[in-house]
Design an enzyme around this catalytic site. Structure first.
Site, PDB file in Angstrom:
ATOM      1  N   GLY A 121       6.692   3.517   4.694  1.00  0.00           N
ATOM      2  CA  GLY A 121       7.410   5.180   5.763  1.00  0.00           C
ATOM      3  C   GLY A 121       8.520   4.672   5.655  1.00  0.00           C
ATOM      4  O   GLY A 121       9.273   3.764   4.788  1.00  0.00           O
ATOM      5  N   LYS A 122       9.221   5.127   6.647  1.00  0.00           N
ATOM      6  CA  LYS A 122      10.761   5.294   6.513  1.00  0.00           C
ATOM      7  C   LYS A 122      11.057   4.317   7.952  1.00  0.00           C
ATOM      8  O   LYS A 122      12.269   3.784   7.528  1.00  0.00           O
ATOM      9  CB  LYS A 122      10.781   6.361   7.851  1.00  0.00           C
ATOM     10  CG  LYS A 122      12.142   6.266   7.786  1.00  0.00           C
ATOM     11  CD  LYS A 122      12.705   7.842   8.357  1.00  0.00           C
ATOM     12  CE  LYS A 122      14.735   7.745   8.527  1.00  0.00           C
ATOM     13  NZ  LYS A 122      14.729   8.940   9.941  1.00  0.00           N
ATOM     14  N   PHE A 123      10.026   3.400   8.510  1.00  0.00           N
ATOM     15  CA  PHE A 123      10.466   2.151   9.043  1.00  0.00           C
ATOM     16  C   PHE A 123       9.442   0.843   8.793  1.00  0.00           C
ATOM     17  O   PHE A 123       9.367   0.076   9.552  1.00  0.00           O
ATOM     18  CB  PHE A 123       9.731   2.901  10.601  1.00  0.00           C
ATOM     19  CG  PHE A 123      10.719   3.577  11.454  1.00  0.00           C
ATOM     20  CD1 PHE A 123      10.344   4.555  11.680  1.00  0.00           C
ATOM     21  CD2 PHE A 123      12.147   2.958  11.646  1.00  0.00           C
ATOM     22  CE1 PHE A 123      10.876   5.682  11.901  1.00  0.00           C
ATOM     23  CE2 PHE A 123      12.232   4.063  12.794  1.00  0.00           C
ATOM     24  CZ  PHE A 123      12.408   5.460  13.024  1.00  0.00           C
ATOM     25  N   GLY A 124       9.239   0.652   7.481  1.00  0.00           N
ATOM     26  CA  GLY A 124       8.620  -0.103   7.232  1.00  0.00           C
ATOM     27  C   GLY A 124       7.139  -0.176   5.969  1.00  0.00           C
ATOM     28  O   GLY A 124       6.698   0.716   5.609  1.00  0.00           O
ATOM     29  N   ARG A 125       7.214  -1.299   5.440  1.00  0.00           N
ATOM     30  CA  ARG A 125       5.744  -1.241   4.574  1.00  0.00           C
ATOM     31  C   ARG A 125       4.884  -1.544   4.683  1.00  0.00           C
ATOM     32  O   ARG A 125       4.386  -2.544   6.047  1.00  0.00           O
ATOM     33  CB  ARG A 125       6.371  -1.801   3.448  1.00  0.00           C
ATOM     34  CG  ARG A 125       7.985  -1.585   2.971  1.00  0.00           C
ATOM     35  CD  ARG A 125       8.578  -2.456   1.627  1.00  0.00           C
ATOM     36  NE  ARG A 125       6.620  -2.242   0.557  1.00  0.00           N
ATOM     37  CZ  ARG A 125       8.472  -1.658  -0.923  1.00  0.00           C
ATOM     38  NH1 ARG A 125       8.929  -1.626  -0.935  1.00  0.00           N
ATOM     39  NH2 ARG A 125       7.085  -1.319  -1.961  1.00  0.00           N
ATOM     40  N   VAL A 126       3.324  -1.298   4.606  1.00  0.00           N
ATOM     41  CA  VAL A 126       2.449  -1.240   4.369  1.00  0.00           C
ATOM     42  C   VAL A 126       1.207  -2.543   3.251  1.00  0.00           C
ATOM     43  O   VAL A 126       1.755  -2.096   2.250  1.00  0.00           O
ATOM     44  CB  VAL A 126       1.339  -0.085   4.707  1.00  0.00           C
ATOM     45  CG1 VAL A 126       0.011  -0.641   5.640  1.00  0.00           C
ATOM     46  CG2 VAL A 126       1.307   0.373   5.712  1.00  0.00           C
TER      47      VAL A 126
ATOM     48  N   ASP B 101      -1.786  14.746  16.402  1.00  0.00           N
ATOM     49  CA  ASP B 101      -0.940  14.897  15.189  1.00  0.00           C
ATOM     50  C   ASP B 101      -0.946  14.965  13.420  1.00  0.00           C
ATOM     51  O   ASP B 101      -1.743  13.771  12.848  1.00  0.00           O
ATOM     52  CB  ASP B 101       0.441  13.495  14.866  1.00  0.00           C
ATOM     53  CG  ASP B 101       1.248  13.813  13.622  1.00  0.00           C
ATOM     54  OD1 ASP B 101       2.190  12.745  13.316  1.00  0.00           O
ATOM     55  OD2 ASP B 101       1.798  15.111  13.016  1.00  0.00           O
TER      56      ASP B 101
ATOM     57  N   LYS C 262       1.145  -4.047   8.753  1.00  0.00           N
ATOM     58  CA  LYS C 262       2.016  -3.587   8.338  1.00  0.00           C
ATOM     59  C   LYS C 262       3.424  -3.592   9.260  1.00  0.00           C
ATOM     60  O   LYS C 262       3.814  -3.819  10.173  1.00  0.00           O
ATOM     61  CB  LYS C 262       1.946  -1.739   9.822  1.00  0.00           C
ATOM     62  CG  LYS C 262       3.272  -1.174   9.541  1.00  0.00           C
ATOM     63  CD  LYS C 262       3.315   0.451   8.851  1.00  0.00           C
ATOM     64  CE  LYS C 262       5.164   1.320   9.189  1.00  0.00           C
ATOM     65  NZ  LYS C 262       5.078   2.400   8.886  1.00  0.00           N
TER      66      LYS C 262
ATOM     67  N   LEU D  48       0.819  -0.755  -0.210  1.00  0.00           N
ATOM     68  CA  LEU D  48       0.114  -0.106  -0.228  1.00  0.00           C
ATOM     69  C   LEU D  48       0.685   1.313   0.134  1.00  0.00           C
ATOM     70  O   LEU D  48       0.792   2.254  -0.289  1.00  0.00           O
ATOM     71  CB  LEU D  48      -0.599   0.292   1.074  1.00  0.00           C
ATOM     72  CG  LEU D  48      -1.646  -0.864   1.169  1.00  0.00           C
ATOM     73  CD1 LEU D  48      -2.359  -1.540   2.396  1.00  0.00           C
ATOM     74  CD2 LEU D  48      -2.979  -0.724  -0.208  1.00  0.00           C
TER      75      LEU D  48
HETATM   76  O1  AK4 Z   1      -0.234   2.819   3.938  1.00  0.00           O
HETATM   77  C1  AK4 Z   1      -0.236   3.547   2.841  1.00  0.00           C
HETATM   78  O2  AK4 Z   1       0.673   4.171   2.928  1.00  0.00           O
HETATM   79  C2  AK4 Z   1      -1.671   3.902   3.549  1.00  0.00           C
HETATM   80  N1  AK4 Z   1      -2.563   2.921   3.939  1.00  0.00           N
HETATM   81  N2  AK4 Z   1      -3.441   3.104   2.619  1.00  0.00           N
HETATM   82  C3  AK4 Z   1      -4.434   2.586   2.559  1.00  0.00           C
HETATM   83  C4  AK4 Z   1      -4.166   1.811   3.989  1.00  0.00           C
HETATM   84  N3  AK4 Z   1      -5.176   1.381   5.275  1.00  0.00           N
HETATM   85  C5  AK4 Z   1      -4.032   0.830   6.935  1.00  0.00           C
HETATM   86  N4  AK4 Z   1      -3.109   1.681   6.776  1.00  0.00           N
HETATM   87  C6  AK4 Z   1      -2.501   2.131   5.978  1.00  0.00           C
HETATM   88  N5  AK4 Z   1      -1.482   2.747   6.260  1.00  0.00           N
HETATM   89  C7  AK4 Z   1      -0.908   2.134   8.075  1.00  0.00           C
HETATM   90  C8  AK4 Z   1      -1.423   2.848   8.751  1.00  0.00           C
HETATM   91  C9  AK4 Z   1      -0.552   3.395   9.772  1.00  0.00           C
HETATM   92  C10 AK4 Z   1      -1.472   3.439  11.288  1.00  0.00           C
HETATM   93  N6  AK4 Z   1      -1.092   2.727  11.956  1.00  0.00           N
HETATM   94  C11 AK4 Z   1       0.564   3.154  11.750  1.00  0.00           C
HETATM   95  N7  AK4 Z   1       1.242   3.128  13.295  1.00  0.00           N
HETATM   96  C12 AK4 Z   1       2.474   2.978  12.586  1.00  0.00           C
HETATM   97  O3  AK4 Z   1       2.986   2.779  11.689  1.00  0.00           O
HETATM   98  N8  AK4 Z   1       3.284   2.940  13.839  1.00  0.00           N
HETATM   99  C13 AK4 Z   1       4.831   2.947  13.767  1.00  0.00           C
HETATM  100  C14 AK4 Z   1       6.015   2.392  12.956  1.00  0.00           C
HETATM  101  C15 AK4 Z   1       7.388   2.077  13.259  1.00  0.00           C
HETATM  102  C16 AK4 Z   1       7.511   2.585  14.611  1.00  0.00           C
HETATM  103  C17 AK4 Z   1       6.480   3.611  15.886  1.00  0.00           C
HETATM  104 CL1  AK4 Z   1       7.408   3.875  16.673  1.00  0.00          CL
HETATM  105  C18 AK4 Z   1       4.976   2.920  15.497  1.00  0.00           C
HETATM  106  S1  AK4 Z   1       0.951   2.972   9.886  1.00  0.00           S
HETATM  107  C19 AK4 Z   1      -3.524   2.553   4.594  1.00  0.00           C
END
Ligand code: AK4
Length: 273
Positions: free
Chosen positions: A23-28, A137, A43, A20
């Site tokens: 991010g910096k710390f991984g993929r979804v 945020d 995630k 999907l």
């Molecule tokens: O993936 C996309 O680009 C967008 N996308 N599109 C559809 C979709 N449906 C659900 N979720 C998505 N994305 C993930 C949303 C998150 C919610 N909560 C998170 N928490 C987190 O990452 N925490 C975290 C990570 C690394 C370190 C630390 Cl300390 C904390 S990520 C979606």
């Protein structure tokens, strides 16, 4: 999925689908739980990165917060598991993805759409404040849309994760209230300020204090240097609401309850947004 949220999950419980985003710390990824056929977002966060940046405590705090929040406008976290390399978050899948992609595509939203999103955000924040959770945020990168186009706050628990593609690499100041930019102790009212920023950005396509440099944005925030372009057309009620939120004295910002009762919201928002 809800009744099983206490059970131990593992990767073999899921069929992994398309990525999907990253991010910096991984993929979804989209994933389907094999027994229930329930579709989730998975995630994947590398343990090595968590250790390297020493943020496992932040992840734990986020999990505690997310597990206690159950609201139609907050993205659910159903559970988590880990293996030798990664931590996996089992999240509600937001089929229509990131709100800011919708905003970039359309340029700006109609007053009906903007008011509906602001009402959803206000309800979600009122719920968070009842649970003593503040400052989630809320910027467009952290707002997702489900299959019905309903807004979901997908709080990443901290700003670095917010992948602020639209701004310089480090977190953008645009959404920070004066007391935060000045690094003062902040309270619930910072979220009210951010609602004003988002309302402006939904209607005009850019946040109100955007500037070439962070220093100029900082100055504009501290001065509350707010002006309304002549296009696109925006009603005076909308401008009134924005002006009652972007107030330097946090005690004088319109309360969440008063936002829900504001004429512009009552007139334009879809109540089941
Ligand atoms: O993936 C996309 O680009 C967008 N996308 N599109 C559809 C979709 N449906 C659900 N979720 C998505 N994305 C993930 C949303 C998150 C919610 N909560 C998170 N928490 C987190 O990452 N925490 C975290 C990570 C690394 C370190 C630390 Cl300390 C904390 S990520 C979606």
């Amino acid at each position: 999925m809800g009744e099983n949220s206490k059970r131990q999950w593992s990767l073999s419980d899921f069929e992994i689908g398309k990525p999907l985003g990253k991010g910096k710390f991984g993929r979804v990824y989209v994933a389907r739980e094999l027994k229930s056929k329930f579709v989730v977002a998975l995630k994947v966060i590398s343990k090595e990165q968590l250790e390297k940046y020493r943020i496992h405590h932040q992840l734990r705090r986020e999990m505690e917060i997310q597990f206690s929040l159950k609201h139609p406008n907050i993205l659910r976290m159903y559970g988590w598991f880990h293996d030798s390399e990664n931590v996996f978050l089992i999240l509600e899948y937001a089929h229509n993805g990131e709100l800011y992609k919708e905003l970039s595509k359309k340029g700006y939203f109609s007053e009906h759409q903007a008011a509906t999103y602001i009402l959803s955000l206000t309800k979600a924040l009122a719920y968070c404040h009842e649970k003593h959770v503040i400052h989630r945020d809320i910027k467009p990168e952290n707002l997702l849309l489900d299959h019905e186009g309903r807004l979901k706050i997908a709080d990443f628990g901290w700003s670095v994760q917010s992948r602020s593609k639209r701004h310089t690499m480090c977190g953008t100041l645009d959404y920070l209230a004066p007391e935060m930019v000045e690094n003062k102790a902040h309270d619930y009212a910072v979220d009210n300020w951010t609602l004003g920023i988002l309302c402006y950005e939904f209607l005009y396509g850019a946040p109100p204090f955007e500037a070439e440099s962070q220093v100029d944005t900082f100055k504009r925030i501290m001065k509350v240097d707010l002006s309304f372009p002549s296009t696109p057309y925006v009603s005076s009620e909308a401008k009134h609401l924005i002006s009652r939120l972007l107030v330097k004295d946090s005690a004088r910002r319109l309360s969440l309850q008063r936002i829900m009762e504001h004429p512009w919201i009552i007139k334009n928002a879809n109540p089941i947004g």
